[in-house]
Every structure is written in structure tokens, then in C-alpha cells.
Design a protein around this motif. Structure first.
Motif, PDB file in Angstrom:
ATOM      1  N   LEU A 132       1.161  38.683  22.364  1.00  0.00           N
ATOM      2  CA  LEU A 132       0.306  37.929  21.456  1.00  0.00           C
ATOM      3  C   LEU A 132       1.177  36.865  20.809  1.00  0.00           C
ATOM      4  CD1 LEU A 132      -2.452  37.573  20.031  1.00  0.00           C
ATOM      5  CD2 LEU A 132      -1.552  39.046  18.202  1.00  0.00           C
ATOM      6  N   VAL A 133       0.888  35.604  21.107  1.00  0.00           N
ATOM      7  CA  VAL A 133       1.693  34.506  20.581  1.00  0.00           C
ATOM      8  C   VAL A 133       0.811  33.537  19.803  1.00  0.00           C
ATOM      9  CG1 VAL A 133       3.460  34.639  22.361  1.00  0.00           C
ATOM     10  CG2 VAL A 133       1.446  33.223  22.753  1.00  0.00           C
ATOM     11  N   GLY A 134       1.446  32.819  18.878  1.00  0.00           N
ATOM     12  CA  GLY A 134       0.733  31.843  18.064  1.00  0.00           C
ATOM     13  C   GLY A 134       1.459  30.514  18.044  1.00  0.00           C
ATOM     14  N   ARG A 135       0.762  29.479  17.607  1.00  0.00           N
ATOM     15  CA  ARG A 135       1.422  28.178  17.499  1.00  0.00           C
ATOM     16  C   ARG A 135       2.591  28.296  16.518  1.00  0.00           C
ATOM     17  NH1 ARG A 135      -0.765  25.935  12.732  1.00  0.00           N
ATOM     18  NH2 ARG A 135      -2.831  26.771  12.182  1.00  0.00           N
ATOM     19  N   LYS A 136       3.621  27.496  16.727  1.00  0.00           N
ATOM     20  CA  LYS A 136       4.869  27.664  15.990  1.00  0.00           C
ATOM     21  C   LYS A 136       4.724  27.407  14.499  1.00  0.00           C
ATOM     22  CE  LYS A 136       8.134  24.699  16.462  1.00  0.00           C
ATOM     23  NZ  LYS A 136       9.205  23.850  17.053  1.00  0.00           N
ATOM     24  N   ASP A 137       3.718  26.628  14.073  1.00  0.00           N
ATOM     25  CA  ASP A 137       3.556  26.334  12.652  1.00  0.00           C
ATOM     26  C   ASP A 137       2.450  27.172  12.001  1.00  0.00           C
ATOM     27  OD1 ASP A 137       1.546  25.094  14.061  1.00  0.00           O
ATOM     28  OD2 ASP A 137       1.595  23.221  12.919  1.00  0.00           O
ATOM     29  N   LEU A 138       2.024  28.235  12.677  1.00  0.00           N
ATOM     30  CA  LEU A 138       1.043  29.130  12.066  1.00  0.00           C
ATOM     31  C   LEU A 138       1.688  29.765  10.829  1.00  0.00           C
ATOM     32  CD1 LEU A 138      -1.876  29.899  12.910  1.00  0.00           C
ATOM     33  CD2 LEU A 138      -0.937  31.994  13.881  1.00  0.00           C
ATOM     34  N   LEU A 199       0.818  24.938  22.534  1.00  0.00           N
ATOM     35  CA  LEU A 199       2.028  24.175  22.222  1.00  0.00           C
ATOM     36  C   LEU A 199       1.697  22.908  21.450  1.00  0.00           C
ATOM     37  CD1 LEU A 199       3.855  24.494  25.673  1.00  0.00           C
ATOM     38  CD2 LEU A 199       4.484  25.657  23.545  1.00  0.00           C
ATOM     39  N   GLY A 200       0.542  22.331  21.750  1.00  0.00           N
ATOM     40  CA  GLY A 200       0.137  21.106  21.081  1.00  0.00           C
ATOM     41  C   GLY A 200      -0.572  21.328  19.752  1.00  0.00           C
ATOM     42  N   GLY A 201      -0.794  22.603  19.391  1.00  0.00           N
ATOM     43  CA  GLY A 201      -1.429  22.906  18.118  1.00  0.00           C
ATOM     44  C   GLY A 201      -2.935  22.782  18.101  1.00  0.00           C
ATOM     45  N   GLN A 202      -3.565  22.635  19.295  1.00  0.00           N
ATOM     46  CA  GLN A 202      -5.021  22.545  19.328  1.00  0.00           C
ATOM     47  C   GLN A 202      -5.689  23.906  19.134  1.00  0.00           C
ATOM     48  OE1 GLN A 202      -3.450  20.765  22.307  1.00  0.00           O
ATOM     49  NE2 GLN A 202      -3.224  19.172  20.763  1.00  0.00           N
ATOM     50  N   VAL A 203      -4.963  24.986  19.443  1.00  0.00           N
ATOM     51  CA  VAL A 203      -5.466  26.348  19.233  1.00  0.00           C
ATOM     52  C   VAL A 203      -4.392  27.144  18.485  1.00  0.00           C
ATOM     53  CG1 VAL A 203      -6.990  26.371  21.238  1.00  0.00           C
ATOM     54  CG2 VAL A 203      -4.608  27.077  21.489  1.00  0.00           C
ATOM     55  N   ASP A 204      -4.789  28.299  17.988  1.00  0.00           N
ATOM     56  CA  ASP A 204      -3.891  29.071  17.126  1.00  0.00           C
ATOM     57  C   ASP A 204      -3.211  30.244  17.814  1.00  0.00           C
ATOM     58  OD1 ASP A 204      -4.617  27.649  14.563  1.00  0.00           O
ATOM     59  OD2 ASP A 204      -6.588  28.426  15.132  1.00  0.00           O
ATOM     60  N   LYS A 218      11.347  32.314  23.948  1.00  0.00           N
ATOM     61  CA  LYS A 218      12.798  32.197  23.829  1.00  0.00           C
ATOM     62  C   LYS A 218      13.230  30.850  23.272  1.00  0.00           C
ATOM     63  CE  LYS A 218      14.225  35.639  27.254  1.00  0.00           C
ATOM     64  NZ  LYS A 218      14.996  35.897  28.491  1.00  0.00           N
ATOM     65  N   SER A 219      12.459  29.809  23.568  1.00  0.00           N
ATOM     66  CA  SER A 219      12.810  28.478  23.076  1.00  0.00           C
ATOM     67  C   SER A 219      12.337  28.230  21.649  1.00  0.00           C
ATOM     68  CB  SER A 219      12.210  27.404  23.999  1.00  0.00           C
ATOM     69  OG  SER A 219      10.795  27.383  23.885  1.00  0.00           O
ATOM     70  N   GLY A 220      11.532  29.171  21.124  1.00  0.00           N
ATOM     71  CA  GLY A 220      11.007  29.003  19.772  1.00  0.00           C
ATOM     72  C   GLY A 220       9.809  28.083  19.694  1.00  0.00           C
ATOM     73  N   SER A 221       9.215  27.775  20.848  1.00  0.00           N
ATOM     74  CA  SER A 221       8.067  26.871  20.881  1.00  0.00           C
ATOM     75  C   SER A 221       6.783  27.544  20.406  1.00  0.00           C
ATOM     76  CB  SER A 221       7.857  26.338  22.298  1.00  0.00           C
ATOM     77  OG  SER A 221       9.005  25.672  22.770  1.00  0.00           O
ATOM     78  N   VAL A 222       6.746  28.888  20.450  1.00  0.00           N
ATOM     79  CA  VAL A 222       5.607  29.668  19.961  1.00  0.00           C
ATOM     80  C   VAL A 222       6.139  30.856  19.168  1.00  0.00           C
ATOM     81  CG1 VAL A 222       4.101  29.015  21.889  1.00  0.00           C
ATOM     82  CG2 VAL A 222       5.479  31.093  22.048  1.00  0.00           C
ATOM     83  N   LYS A 223       5.277  31.427  18.348  1.00  0.00           N
ATOM     84  CA  LYS A 223       5.640  32.629  17.584  1.00  0.00           C
ATOM     85  C   LYS A 223       5.169  33.873  18.327  1.00  0.00           C
ATOM     86  CE  LYS A 223       5.698  30.893  12.822  1.00  0.00           C
ATOM     87  NZ  LYS A 223       5.080  31.003  11.472  1.00  0.00           N
TER      88      LYS A 223
END
Length: 330
Positions: A132-138, A199-204, A218-223
Motif C-alpha cells: 500500500l503506497v501513497g503519493r510522497k506529499d501525503l 507519482l504525479g500527485g493526481q491520485v493519493d 526505494k527511491s523515496g518517490s512514494v510512501k
């Protein structure tokens, strides 16, 4: 084509193929005499495609022929499955598919094939955990905060998936039921577009396979908020399972299997299966699968019976869940 007529045609094709290739022993010695097609129900670059291409390249060592990957996308994998079910059963066409083979009968009101009876079983392939991953700025930094955030912002949160019938769709349904929050789901035409939207922040949020999400985690692009297995992953040992974090019994593992059209020569199915098992033991393949968080099933599951058993079990398991969710397609 009506089911009875289709059955007759399939029988005639199988008989013609058997007459053309002669005795089984001759086939075993000459097979394969040309490239073999492995049909993938999803887009190039997606999790199933990655696995198929990795295994296809490794299987060439045993088969002595090229394994051609054919992406036949659409309708949650049912277009590809239909095509293989209707293909000439000569041992040169195979299908790799995941849990979607088990969920299709409940998802689709009109299914042009029967997953349990219209194929020869070859073998299971790999098990892949979901994340379960989320956008990085969630705003939520962990799963506990995420649950609080979801309850306060349910109408604003979007949960992406790779299309009706995809395992990300199934995982999303189960997750919504487990947390008891109705989230807006956004379907995409494949895993890559869904991940790009995240990745583009269009979804959460997105629940998808480690073969797809690992590089971005691993790259920190998602939470990463949790994994869907019964125990923690070696790839992310510090991340608790969703069950550990309060979703008791929550477990979703993506299993893959390989099938052939009903009536395909046993000698061809057996040889293809043996090449598959050899590929799974290839050190380079094993290392890459481990890196992506995937696991090779036990030897008893890498058989036709092993695949048949899990397909039957999963069909019974997910049917009621899907029907309760009211997720259907024509």
C-alpha cells in the motif's frame, strides 16, 4: 460462437493437431520446432509483463527456441484469456495470468470461457506481495495517521487501480472494506499509468505488486504504508504488515500461473513446464525475483495440480467478496 459449437471446434482442432504431430514420443523429441508464444494479458512494462519477459528469456536455454511475449490487453485480462482458450491447441501458445483467472467469473456477467475447464494447467510461477503506497506529499507519515486522515478526508481521497479485474483493483476493494471507509476509486489502463498518476500527485493511494512499486519505494518517490503479506518482507524489514497495524487477517498475495489451450499435447505442456521450473532455479532469475520481493512457490505448487488447486480455492474465496462489493462488468 455458441458454447457447444465452440467446444466441437476445439475438439476438432485438438484432434487435427494430434494427427499432425504424430506419436507422443516423436513430439517429445522434436518439440519445440518453432518459437513459442506466451500471451500476457497486460501492458508492456507492467508487473506480469516483467515476470513473463524475465522467464521467457531464461526458458530459451532449455527449450532451444525463442519465447515470444505477446501483450494482449483489455477487459481485466479476459481478452487474452479468451484468445488463448480459442487458440489452436498445438503446444505453441501459452498464457501467463495472475489472480484475475480466479476473480473473472465473479467480475464478469458474460465470460466467454471457463477458467476451470477451458485450459490445460501448466504450473504456478511466482508469488508477489502487494504494497500500500501513497503519493510522497501525503500528510500521513505512517499507517496509523493514514487511517485518521482517510476518515477525515474520505470524500477527497482517490485510490487508483490498474483497471477492472486487476489485482490492484481487488486489493483496493479489500482495503476499503477492511478500513470501513468509502474512497473514490480511479481506474487506469494498466499499472504504469496508475503509478504515473500517483507519482504525479493526481491520485493519493495505490495498492500494487512489489515488482512494480519497489523501485519507487526505494527511491523515496512514494510512501510505503504497509505490506499485504502475513509476515514482513525481507526487502522492507522495517515496514509492518497491514495485519500488524490493525487490519486483522488482511492478506493479499499475487500468484501467477501458466495455462495452455484445452487439448494441448501433454508432451508439450510437460516440456514447457520443465523449462519454466529450470528458469525459476536460474541464479540470475532467482536473484532478480528476490530483489523485487517475489517468491518462488514450493515444488509441489510448481505443477499442474498445484495450479489447479489454487485456482479452485481462490475462485471460491473471492467470489463472495466481489459480489458483496457490487463490482461487475458486462
Amino acid at each position: 460462437m455458441k458454447p457447444i459449437r465452440r467446444s466441437i471446434v476445439r475438439t476438432l482442432l485438438a484432434t487435427a493437431a494430434a494427427l499432425a504431430i504424430g506419436p507422443g514420443s516423436a513430439l517429445a523429441q522434436s518439440y519445440p520446432a518453432k518459437p513459442i508464444t506466451l500471451v500476457v494479458p497486460f501492458a508492456a512494462g507492467g508487473p506480469t509483463d516483467v515476470v513473463a519477459r524475465m522467464l521467457g528469456a531464461a526458458m530459451m536455454k532449455s527449450l532451444g527456441q525463442t519465447v515470444v511475449i505477446e501483450n494482449k490487453t483489455g477487459a481485466g485480462g479476459t481478452i487474452a484469456a479468451t484468445a488463448v482458450a480459442r487458440a489452436v491447441p498445438d503446444g505453441y501458445t501459452f498464457l501467463i495470468h495472475h489472480n484475475g483467472m480466479a476473480t473473472a467469473p465473479a467480475l464478469y456477467r458474460k465470460l466467454s470461457y471457463n477458467p476451470l475447464t477451458d485450459f490445460e494447467y501448466v504450473s504456478q510461477v511466482i508469488d508477489v506481495p502487494m504494497t500500500l503506497v501513497g503519493r510522497k506529499d501525503l500528510p500521513a507519515k505512517d499507517f496509523k495517521e493514514l487511517q485518521t486522515y482517510l476518515r477525515a478526508n474520505a470524500s477527497k481521497v482517490n485510490l487508483a487501480h490498474a483497471g477492472l479485474g486487476a489485482v490492484s483493483h481487488l486489493c483496493g476493494m479489500l482495503f476499503r472494506q477492511a478500513v470501513g471507509v468509502e474512497l473514490t476509486t480511479v481506474p487506469y489502463q494498466g499499472t504504469s499509468p496508475a503509478m504515473n498518476a500517483l507519482l504525479g500527485g493526481q491520485v493519493d493511494l495505490l495498492c500494487d505488486q512489489t515488482t512494480s512499486t519497489t523501485p519507487f519505494i526505494k527511491s523515496g518517490s512514494v510512501k510505503l504504508y504497509g505490506v499485504t503479506t502475513s509476515s514482513r518482507l525481507k526487502t522492507f524489514p522495517e515496514t509492518p504488515t497491514l495485519a500488524e497495524q490493525g487490519l486483522a487477517g488482511f492478506q493479499v498475495v499475487v500468484w501467477h500461473g501458466i495455462y495452455a489451450p484445452k487439448g494441448s499435447p501433454k508432451e508439450a505442456v510437460d516440456k514447457f513446464g520443465a523449462a519454466l521450473r529450470a528458469a525459476l532455479k536460474d541464479p540470475a532469475v532467482a536473484a532478480r525475483l528476490a530483489e523485487l520481493g517475489a517468491a518462488v512457490p514450493s515444488d509441489d505448487r510448481l505443477t499442474p495440480v498445484g495450479l489447479q488447486t489454487i485456482l479452485q480455492q481462490e475462485t471460491q474465496r473471492y467470489g463472495p467478496v466481489i459480489k458483496a462489493a457490487g463490482q461487475f462488468a458486462d
